[in-house]
Write a protein that holds these residues in place. Structure first.
Motif, PDB file in Angstrom:
ATOM      1  N   ILE A  25     -22.219   4.211   4.979  1.00  0.00           N
ATOM      2  CA  ILE A  25     -21.864   3.500   5.628  1.00  0.00           C
ATOM      3  C   ILE A  25     -22.144   2.418   4.865  1.00  0.00           C
ATOM      4  O   ILE A  25     -21.133   0.881   4.555  1.00  0.00           O
ATOM      5  N   TYR A  26     -22.530   2.397   3.913  1.00  0.00           N
ATOM      6  CA  TYR A  26     -22.510   1.117   2.646  1.00  0.00           C
ATOM      7  C   TYR A  26     -21.348   1.227   1.311  1.00  0.00           C
ATOM      8  O   TYR A  26     -21.016   0.053   1.047  1.00  0.00           O
ATOM      9  N   LEU A  27     -21.256   2.550   1.101  1.00  0.00           N
ATOM     10  CA  LEU A  27     -20.079   2.323   0.358  1.00  0.00           C
ATOM     11  C   LEU A  27     -18.913   2.014   1.387  1.00  0.00           C
ATOM     12  O   LEU A  27     -17.718   1.419   0.622  1.00  0.00           O
ATOM     13  N   LEU A  28     -18.207   2.286   2.911  1.00  0.00           N
ATOM     14  CA  LEU A  28     -17.388   2.167   3.367  1.00  0.00           C
ATOM     15  C   LEU A  28     -17.004   0.390   3.606  1.00  0.00           C
ATOM     16  O   LEU A  28     -15.938  -0.066   4.019  1.00  0.00           O
ATOM     17  N   LEU A  29     -18.226   0.176   3.393  1.00  0.00           N
ATOM     18  CA  LEU A  29     -18.241  -1.436   3.923  1.00  0.00           C
ATOM     19  C   LEU A  29     -18.950  -2.038   2.998  1.00  0.00           C
ATOM     20  O   LEU A  29     -20.197  -3.331   3.159  1.00  0.00           O
TER      21      LEU A  29
END
Length: 105
Positions: free
Chosen positions: A51-55
């Motif tokens: 979630i941190y890497l995708l957003l």
């Protein structure tokens, strides 16, 4: 090169540096390979990190898992713009963002 003119000290010096540089190259390749596996694992196996890497533009502070199914995860994420509902869906073995919805405080 005339091997019979090579001194023992010079031979050991060259061999030492050759072994040292070979070791540095092997360790560097192993670290690079491990980092690649960790990033791939974060995107595939661990959606909490994904979630941190995708957003990256959302500047997510904290996340709370609300619901989990086999192919979907729902999160409450604290972002720079306030709380948001983020739904990640697993498609073909990779986690992708399905929905990002701003919530009222």
């Amino acid at each position: 090169m005339l091997i019979n003119r090579l001194s023992t000290r010079r031979y050991l010096h060259t061999t030492f540096w050759a072994l040292l540089m070979s070791g540095v190259i092997v360790v560097g390749a192993a670290l690079l390979g491990r980092a690649t596996i960790n990033i791939k694992g974060a995107l595939i196996d661990k959606p909490d990190i994904a979630i941190y890497l995708l957003l990256p533009n959302e500047k997510i502070g904290t996340t709370t898992l609300l619901r989990e199914t086999t192919n979907e995860r729902h999160y409450l994420a604290e972002t720079k713009d306030g709380p948001k509902l983020v739904i990640l869906e697993q498609v073909n073995g990779k986690w992708e963002v399905k929905l990002v919805e701003k919530l009222r405080e």
